[in-house]
Design an enzyme around this catalytic site. Structure first.
Site, PDB file in Angstrom:
ATOM      1  N   HIS A 225       0.800  -1.227   0.000  1.00  0.00           N
ATOM      2  CA  HIS A 225       0.000   0.000   0.000  1.00  0.00           C
ATOM      3  C   HIS A 225       0.829   1.271   0.000  1.00  0.00           C
ATOM      4  O   HIS A 225       0.292   2.355  -0.076  1.00  0.00           O
ATOM      5  CB  HIS A 225      -0.954   0.020   1.194  1.00  0.00           C
ATOM      6  CG  HIS A 225      -0.250   0.244   2.503  1.00  0.00           C
ATOM      7  ND1 HIS A 225       0.460  -0.735   3.145  1.00  0.00           N
ATOM      8  CD2 HIS A 225      -0.127   1.357   3.269  1.00  0.00           C
ATOM      9  CE1 HIS A 225       0.963  -0.253   4.263  1.00  0.00           C
ATOM     10  NE2 HIS A 225       0.636   1.006   4.361  1.00  0.00           N
TER      11      HIS A 225
HETATM   12  C1  UD1 Z   1      -2.393   5.279   5.863  1.00  0.00           C
HETATM   13  C2  UD1 Z   1      -1.135   5.771   6.565  1.00  0.00           C
HETATM   14  C3  UD1 Z   1      -0.053   4.703   6.463  1.00  0.00           C
HETATM   15  C4  UD1 Z   1      -0.552   3.362   6.943  1.00  0.00           C
HETATM   16  C5  UD1 Z   1      -1.806   3.004   6.155  1.00  0.00           C
HETATM   17  C6  UD1 Z   1      -2.384   1.660   6.553  1.00  0.00           C
HETATM   18  C7  UD1 Z   1      -0.698   8.184   6.509  1.00  0.00           C
HETATM   19  C8  UD1 Z   1       0.139   9.233   5.907  1.00  0.00           C
HETATM   20  N1  UD1 Z   1      -0.615   6.968   5.952  1.00  0.00           N
HETATM   21  O1  UD1 Z   1      -2.116   5.164   4.469  1.00  0.00           O
HETATM   22  O2  UD1 Z   1       1.039   5.092   7.274  1.00  0.00           O
HETATM   23  O3  UD1 Z   1       0.447   2.393   6.756  1.00  0.00           O
HETATM   24  O4  UD1 Z   1      -2.777   4.030   6.392  1.00  0.00           O
HETATM   25  O5  UD1 Z   1      -3.463   1.344   5.730  1.00  0.00           O
HETATM   26  O6  UD1 Z   1      -1.389   8.446   7.457  1.00  0.00           O
HETATM   27  N2  UD1 Z   1      -9.456   4.547   1.592  1.00  0.00           N
HETATM   28  C9  UD1 Z   1     -10.658   3.870   1.523  1.00  0.00           C
HETATM   29  N3  UD1 Z   1     -11.255   3.508   2.714  1.00  0.00           N
HETATM   30  C10 UD1 Z   1     -10.722   3.797   3.923  1.00  0.00           C
HETATM   31  C11 UD1 Z   1      -9.512   4.502   3.974  1.00  0.00           C
HETATM   32  C12 UD1 Z   1      -8.890   4.864   2.792  1.00  0.00           C
HETATM   33  O7  UD1 Z   1     -11.164   3.604   0.470  1.00  0.00           O
HETATM   34  O8  UD1 Z   1     -11.314   3.426   4.957  1.00  0.00           O
HETATM   35  C13 UD1 Z   1      -8.798   4.904   0.313  1.00  0.00           C
HETATM   36  C14 UD1 Z   1      -9.106   6.308  -0.120  1.00  0.00           C
HETATM   37  O9  UD1 Z   1      -9.172   6.317  -1.504  1.00  0.00           O
HETATM   38  C15 UD1 Z   1      -7.874   7.080   0.329  1.00  0.00           C
HETATM   39  C16 UD1 Z   1      -6.783   6.047   0.187  1.00  0.00           C
HETATM   40  O10 UD1 Z   1      -7.388   4.813   0.505  1.00  0.00           O
HETATM   41  O11 UD1 Z   1      -7.656   8.228  -0.426  1.00  0.00           O
HETATM   42  C17 UD1 Z   1      -5.614   6.301   1.083  1.00  0.00           C
HETATM   43  O12 UD1 Z   1      -6.014   6.419   2.447  1.00  0.00           O
HETATM   44  P1  UD1 Z   1      -5.137   7.294   3.488  1.00  0.00           P
HETATM   45  O13 UD1 Z   1      -5.675   7.165   4.865  1.00  0.00           O
HETATM   46  O14 UD1 Z   1      -4.959   8.666   2.967  1.00  0.00           O
HETATM   47  O15 UD1 Z   1      -3.715   6.633   3.392  1.00  0.00           O
HETATM   48  P2  UD1 Z   1      -3.267   5.102   3.409  1.00  0.00           P
HETATM   49  O16 UD1 Z   1      -2.657   4.812   2.098  1.00  0.00           O
HETATM   50  O17 UD1 Z   1      -4.373   4.200   3.885  1.00  0.00           O
END
Ligand code: UD1
Length: 391
Positions: A225
């Site tokens: 991820h």
């Molecule tokens: C975040 C953390 C990372 C951690 C990871 C675990 C930061 C900078 N990054 O990254 O350190 O290892 O979580 O998963 O805080 N999304 C969904 N559903 C959700 C959450 C996210 O669909 O419940 C999708 C959305 O399109 C979103 C993308 O995932 O834009 C990224 O989510 P985000 O929380 O921004 O970062 P992660 O890549 O999950």
């Protein structure tokens, strides 16, 4: 409430007043860290207030963990959702400030390195003089020394503003001292995520594998991820090509993060995905069962590097560096050669596969013993007592 065996006698240490601890959780890797701390605080009879920022919000990214880990419903849910780093961080800060002013805790405890961790630490330190709350950072002192990682920025900023730095492994202390943080603020407490792992392993084994992997005797478990791997067309192409070749010999089971699925589809990899056993993100117990039974784990997750070390399962990490080097020196982790190539990834997987697994706990760094949460509550109590006299 009765104090747990081994838990600190916090009433004695804190004095007669109950101490109010606000715990922050925002994203998937936070939930297994707050669960044992919350339990230890409850058992010690302290007042714990749980804030969920809503950075992760999907059923499988959030609710499944609350269910699997028996975490009670949050007292405050900030509902910030997804966004750019600036938007997400700003939303957490805006939403958290009034909650902090309302709760007025003695301690704000933040865990890990996600955007919610840094955002809440910043809000708390700026309100410290008016509210008297102090910040403790659980999992302090880990460093990748790679400023391109958003988590590295979050770690450094959080550690810089925290009053109490609670480290998971001894190698974290020199990192903090090198940045000028006084040793008096640092306490080695061990790895609280391992409390959850050791407590949950019997339940995970009883639950078994998700249906899509249930009939497999051997498989490679893959998770990806990190933006550096999955947001870049070329990197994702190299990794998928290596995984396709691996899949010819060892079936690839791939619980897929929403970010990875979105990019895989955008970069035209739908056909490759069809060849792996791609499943939606799974809850904590299913993930633990999958890791425990895997021949090898191939990942860019920090948490899985630690969990495989304790489980004794060989792990191949697809990153340029790790902020958890102790899993290389005292665990089962190895880094695929960087820059990633198909041949380099396959060779690392081959070596990991021939190594075979070890007994659970055979290779365990100091403090990864299931008692970190009790030490964290102890550290909060002692630091509370010192500060009460000093401030
Ligand atoms: C975040 C953390 C990372 C951690 C990871 C675990 C930061 C900078 N990054 O990254 O350190 O290892 O979580 O998963 O805080 N999304 C969904 N559903 C959700 C959450 C996210 O669909 O419940 C999708 C959305 O399109 C979103 C993308 O995932 O834009 C990224 O989510 P985000 O929380 O921004 O970062 P992660 O890549 O999950």
């Amino acid at each position: 409430m009765q104090a747990a065996a081994g838990a600190p006698q916090s009433r004695y240490l804190f004095g007669t007043d109950s101490v109010r601890v606000l715990l922050v959780a925002g994203a998937r890797p936070n939930f297994m860290k707050i669960a044992p701390i919350l339990r230890s605080l409850d058992e010690a009879g302290e007042e714990a207030v749980l804030v969920h920022t809503g950075q992760h919000y999907d059923r499988q990214m959030s609710d499944a963990f609350f269910r699997d880990l028996n975490i009670r419903a949050p007292d405050h849910y900030l509902d910030v959702g997804s966004g750019s780093h600036a938007v997400q961080t700003a939303r957490v800060m805006e939403a958290f400030e009034p909650v902090l002013e309302e709760v007025r805790p003695d301690w704000v405890v933040v865990v890990g390195d996600v955007n919610s961790t840094m955002a809440c630490a910043l809000v708390a330190v700026k309100l410290k003089s008016s509210l008297g709350c102090r910040v403790a950072h659980v999992e302090a002192g880990l460093r990748s020394h790679d400023w391109r990682m958003p988590e590295e920025v979050n770690r450094v900023v959080t550690d810089r503003v925290a009053d109490l730095l609670l480290t998971p492994s001894p190698d974290a202390t020199p990192n903090l001292v090198a940045e000028g943080i006084p040793e008096g603020r640092i306490r080695f407490v061990g790895n609280v995520m391992i409390d959850t792992l050791l407590e949950s392993l019997p339940r995970a084994r009883a639950r078994g594998l998700p249906a899509s992997a249930a009939e497999l005797d051997v498989y490679a478990l893959v998770t990806l991820h990190r933006p550096s791997n999955v947001d870049d067309r070329e990197s994702l192409g190299v990794i998928f090509e290596a995984l396709e070749r691996l899949n010819d010999r060892l079936p690839v089971v791939f619980p897929m993060h929403p970010r990875t699925r979105r990019n895989a589809e955008a970069f035209g990899h739908e056909d490759v995905l069809g060849r792996f056993r791609v499943i939606d993100p799974v809850g904590y117990l299913e993930m633990l069962a999958l890791s425990d039974r895997a021949r090898i784990v191939v990942t860019d997750s920090g948490g899985l590097q630690e969990e495989t070390t304790v489980l004794g399962v060989p792990c191949v990490t697809l990153r340029e560096q790790t902020e958890r080097p102790i899993t290389l020196t005292e665990g089962t982790n190895r880094m695929a050669p960087w820059p990633l190539t198909v041949a380099g990834i396959l060779e690392s997987c081959r070596r990991a596969g021939t190594e075979g697994r070890q007994e659970v706990g055979a290779k365990t760094p100091a403090g990864w013993d299931g008692a970190a949460a009790a030490r964290i509550v102890s550290a909060l109590a002692e630091a509370g007592a010192v500060a009460a006299g000093a401030d």
